[in-house]
Design a protein around this motif. Structure first.
Motif, mmCIF file in Angstrom:
data_model
loop_
_atom_site.group_PDB
_atom_site.id
_atom_site.type_symbol
_atom_site.label_atom_id
_atom_site.label_comp_id
_atom_site.label_asym_id
_atom_site.label_seq_id
_atom_site.Cartn_x
_atom_site.Cartn_y
_atom_site.Cartn_z
ATOM 1 N N LEU A 1 -7.724 5.251 11.167
ATOM 2 C CA LEU A 1 -7.935 5.143 9.798
ATOM 3 C C LEU A 1 -9.220 4.028 9.543
ATOM 4 O O LEU A 1 -9.213 3.173 10.550
ATOM 5 C CB LEU A 1 -7.055 4.485 9.130
ATOM 6 C CG LEU A 1 -5.568 5.413 8.829
ATOM 7 C CD1 LEU A 1 -4.511 4.503 8.336
ATOM 8 C CD2 LEU A 1 -5.940 6.695 8.025
ATOM 9 N N PHE B 1 3.686 0.803 2.352
ATOM 10 C CA PHE B 1 3.581 -0.253 3.680
ATOM 11 C C PHE B 1 3.408 -1.545 3.032
ATOM 12 O O PHE B 1 2.466 -1.854 2.169
ATOM 13 C CB PHE B 1 2.073 0.141 4.452
ATOM 14 C CG PHE B 1 2.048 1.256 5.111
ATOM 15 C CD1 PHE B 1 1.789 2.497 4.650
ATOM 16 C CD2 PHE B 1 2.454 1.571 6.461
ATOM 17 C CE1 PHE B 1 1.793 3.782 5.431
ATOM 18 C CE2 PHE B 1 2.438 2.273 7.572
ATOM 19 C CZ PHE B 1 2.115 3.696 6.849
ATOM 20 N N GLY C 1 -0.916 13.619 2.494
ATOM 21 C CA GLY C 1 -2.156 14.114 2.683
ATOM 22 C C GLY C 1 -3.173 13.305 1.991
ATOM 23 O O GLY C 1 -4.474 13.739 2.072
ATOM 24 N N GLU C 2 -2.987 12.075 1.745
ATOM 25 C CA GLU C 2 -4.177 11.231 1.190
ATOM 26 C C GLU C 2 -4.131 10.061 2.058
ATOM 27 O O GLU C 2 -3.251 9.541 2.979
ATOM 28 C CB GLU C 2 -3.813 10.715 -0.045
ATOM 29 C CG GLU C 2 -3.713 12.016 -1.124
ATOM 30 C CD GLU C 2 -3.347 11.571 -2.601
ATOM 31 O OE1 GLU C 2 -3.124 12.440 -3.156
ATOM 32 O OE2 GLU C 2 -3.509 10.423 -2.945
ATOM 33 N N GLY C 3 -5.483 9.222 1.659
ATOM 34 C CA GLY C 3 -5.483 7.799 2.308
ATOM 35 C C GLY C 3 -4.580 6.718 1.836
ATOM 36 O O GLY C 3 -3.952 7.078 0.590
ATOM 37 N N LEU C 4 -4.367 5.473 2.327
ATOM 38 C CA LEU C 4 -3.693 4.601 1.859
ATOM 39 C C LEU C 4 -4.478 3.927 0.261
ATOM 40 O O LEU C 4 -5.617 3.791 0.406
ATOM 41 C CB LEU C 4 -3.679 3.402 2.775
ATOM 42 C CG LEU C 4 -2.400 3.317 3.883
ATOM 43 C CD1 LEU C 4 -2.679 4.375 4.990
ATOM 44 C CD2 LEU C 4 -2.335 1.965 4.412
ATOM 45 N N TYR D 1 0.862 -1.194 -0.190
ATOM 46 C CA TYR D 1 -0.131 0.141 0.039
ATOM 47 C C TYR D 1 0.969 1.197 -0.006
ATOM 48 O O TYR D 1 2.004 1.375 0.490
ATOM 49 C CB TYR D 1 -1.007 0.019 1.166
ATOM 50 C CG TYR D 1 -2.385 -0.869 1.243
ATOM 51 C CD1 TYR D 1 -2.083 -2.231 1.306
ATOM 52 C CD2 TYR D 1 -3.346 -0.230 0.695
ATOM 53 C CE1 TYR D 1 -3.212 -2.967 1.190
ATOM 54 C CE2 TYR D 1 -4.673 -1.037 0.805
ATOM 55 C CZ TYR D 1 -4.325 -2.491 0.920
ATOM 56 O OH TYR D 1 -5.460 -3.232 0.833
ATOM 57 N N PHE E 1 -9.345 2.680 1.906
ATOM 58 C CA PHE E 1 -9.101 3.527 3.065
ATOM 59 C C PHE E 1 -9.656 4.941 2.951
ATOM 60 O O PHE E 1 -9.627 5.521 1.619
ATOM 61 C CB PHE E 1 -7.646 3.673 3.591
ATOM 62 C CG PHE E 1 -7.006 2.434 4.084
ATOM 63 C CD1 PHE E 1 -6.618 0.985 3.227
ATOM 64 C CD2 PHE E 1 -7.019 2.273 5.551
ATOM 65 C CE1 PHE E 1 -6.079 0.206 3.707
ATOM 66 C CE2 PHE E 1 -6.459 1.158 6.042
ATOM 67 C CZ PHE E 1 -6.072 0.121 5.206
ATOM 68 N N GLY E 2 -10.073 5.542 3.872
ATOM 69 C CA GLY E 2 -10.259 6.801 4.186
ATOM 70 C C GLY E 2 -9.000 7.710 4.396
ATOM 71 O O GLY E 2 -7.851 6.927 4.824
ATOM 72 N N GLU E 3 -9.013 8.832 4.363
ATOM 73 C CA GLU E 3 -7.986 9.876 4.692
ATOM 74 C C GLU E 3 -7.576 9.986 6.129
ATOM 75 O O GLU E 3 -6.724 10.519 6.595
ATOM 76 C CB GLU E 3 -8.089 11.300 4.154
ATOM 77 C CG GLU E 3 -8.195 11.080 2.668
ATOM 78 C CD GLU E 3 -8.441 12.672 2.146
ATOM 79 O OE1 GLU E 3 -8.689 12.446 0.824
ATOM 80 O OE2 GLU E 3 -8.008 13.492 2.803
ATOM 81 N N GLN F 1 1.029 5.753 0.791
ATOM 82 C CA GLN F 1 0.220 6.603 1.262
ATOM 83 C C GLN F 1 1.082 8.145 0.922
ATOM 84 O O GLN F 1 1.839 8.173 1.368
ATOM 85 C CB GLN F 1 0.246 6.658 2.816
ATOM 86 C CG GLN F 1 -0.561 7.596 3.470
ATOM 87 C CD GLN F 1 -0.893 7.673 5.032
ATOM 88 O OE1 GLN F 1 0.224 6.836 5.551
ATOM 89 N NE2 GLN F 1 -1.889 7.861 5.582
#
Lengths: 114, 112
Positions: free
Chosen positions: B91, A89, A41-44, A36, B103-105, A38
Motif C-alpha cells: 500500500l 484498523f 476492493g477499496e483502499g483504506l 481507518y 491510501f491507494g488501493e 477498508q
C-alpha cells in the motif's frame, strides 16, 4: 516503541445491532488516534480521529473517545448496517516520530448480516 | 488524478524474480509512505519520503527491498530476488504536510 492492539475478528453482527471494536495503544509521546476503514476492493480511508485526551471523533454514526487513562480508543456504533461490512484498523500517530508515521493495529473484519 | 494511484493492481511472479511497484501520489502531497499488508496481518511500515529529505528506510525488511521517489512525486518500490514471504498487498499513501493520509488501493503481489 509504539504499538496498537485491537480485537481479533471476524465480528459478525445482525443489522441494527450495537458495535464495539476494542483498541488499546502504547506510545512514548502524545499520540493522535485514528480509525481507518477498508471496504471490499477499496483502499483504506480515514473514518475518524482524535488528537488529544477526552476528544471524541465521530463520522457516519461511528464514535470513538480518546481515553488516556486506559490508553484506549474503542470504536462504537449504535446500529450497524450491511454497508458497514469492512475491515477496521485502529492507528496512532506519534508526533515524536519522524514524519508522524502511522502505526496500525492488525485490523478487525466486521460482517453485518441482514 | 484525484487519488493515490498504484500499479499494477495484481502481480504474480516466480521466486527469484525482481518486481517493481509504482505509486502516483496525490498532486502536491509532500509526504509518501509505503506499507505492507500481509494476509491476516496489520499494516507494516516500510519506508517514508518527505520532500527532498533523505527517506526513512527503517521499516524495510531486508536489503532486497528498495524504493525511490523521483522529482518528489512518483515512487517505485523494488523487490529483488523475490521470496514467497514477500507475498502481500503493498500500500502507498500520501499526504500534505501533517494532514490526512490518503491510501491507494494497493498492489497485490503473489510470489510462486
Amino acid at each position: 516503541g509504539n504499538s496498537v492492539t485491537q480485537m481479533e475478528g471476524p465480528v459478525t453482527l445482525s443489522e441494527e445491532a450495537f458495535l464495539t471494536i476494542n483498541c488499546t495503544y502504547t506510545a512514548t509521546g502524545y499520540p493522535s488516534l485514528f480509525w481507518y476503514v477498508q471496504y471490499p476492493g477499496e483502499g483504506l480511508q480515514l473514518l475518524l480521529k482524535a488528537t488529544k485526551a477526552d476528544d471524541k471523533g465521530s463520522n457516519k454514526g461511528f464514535e470513538a473517545t480518546y481515553r488516556k487513562e486506559t490508553t484506549s480508543f474503542h470504536l462504537e456504533k449504535g446500529s450497524v448496517q450491511v454497508s458497514d461490512s469492512a475491515v477496521y484498523f485502529c492507528a496512532l500517530s506519534d508526533r515524536g516520530n519522524a514524519g508522524n508515521m502511522l502505526t496500525f493495529g492488525g485490523g478487525t473484519r466486521l460482517m453485518v448480516k441482514p | 488524478g484525484a487519488g493515490v494511484s498504484q500499479s499494477p493492481s495484481n502481480k504474480v511472479t516466480e521466486k527469484g524474480k525482481d518486481v517493481e511497484l509504482r505509486c502516483d501520489p496525490i498532486s502536491g502531497h509532500t509526504a509518501l509512505y509505503w506499507y505492507r499488508q500481509s494476509l491476516g496481518q496489520g499494516l507494516e511500515f516500510l519506508i517514508y519520503f518527505q520532500g527532498n529529505s533523505a527517506p526513512d528506510k527503517s521499516g524495510l525488511p531486508s536489503d532486497r527491498f528498495s524504493a525511490e521517489r523521483t522529482g518528489g512525486s512518483v515512487s517505485t518500490l523494488t523487490i529483488q530476488r523475490t521470496q514467497q514471504e514477500d507475498s502481500a498487498v503493498y500500500l502507498c499513501a500520501s499526504r500534505l504536510n501533517t494532514g490526512e493520509l490518503f491510501f491507494g488501493e494497493g498492489s497485490r503481489l503473489t510470489v510462486l
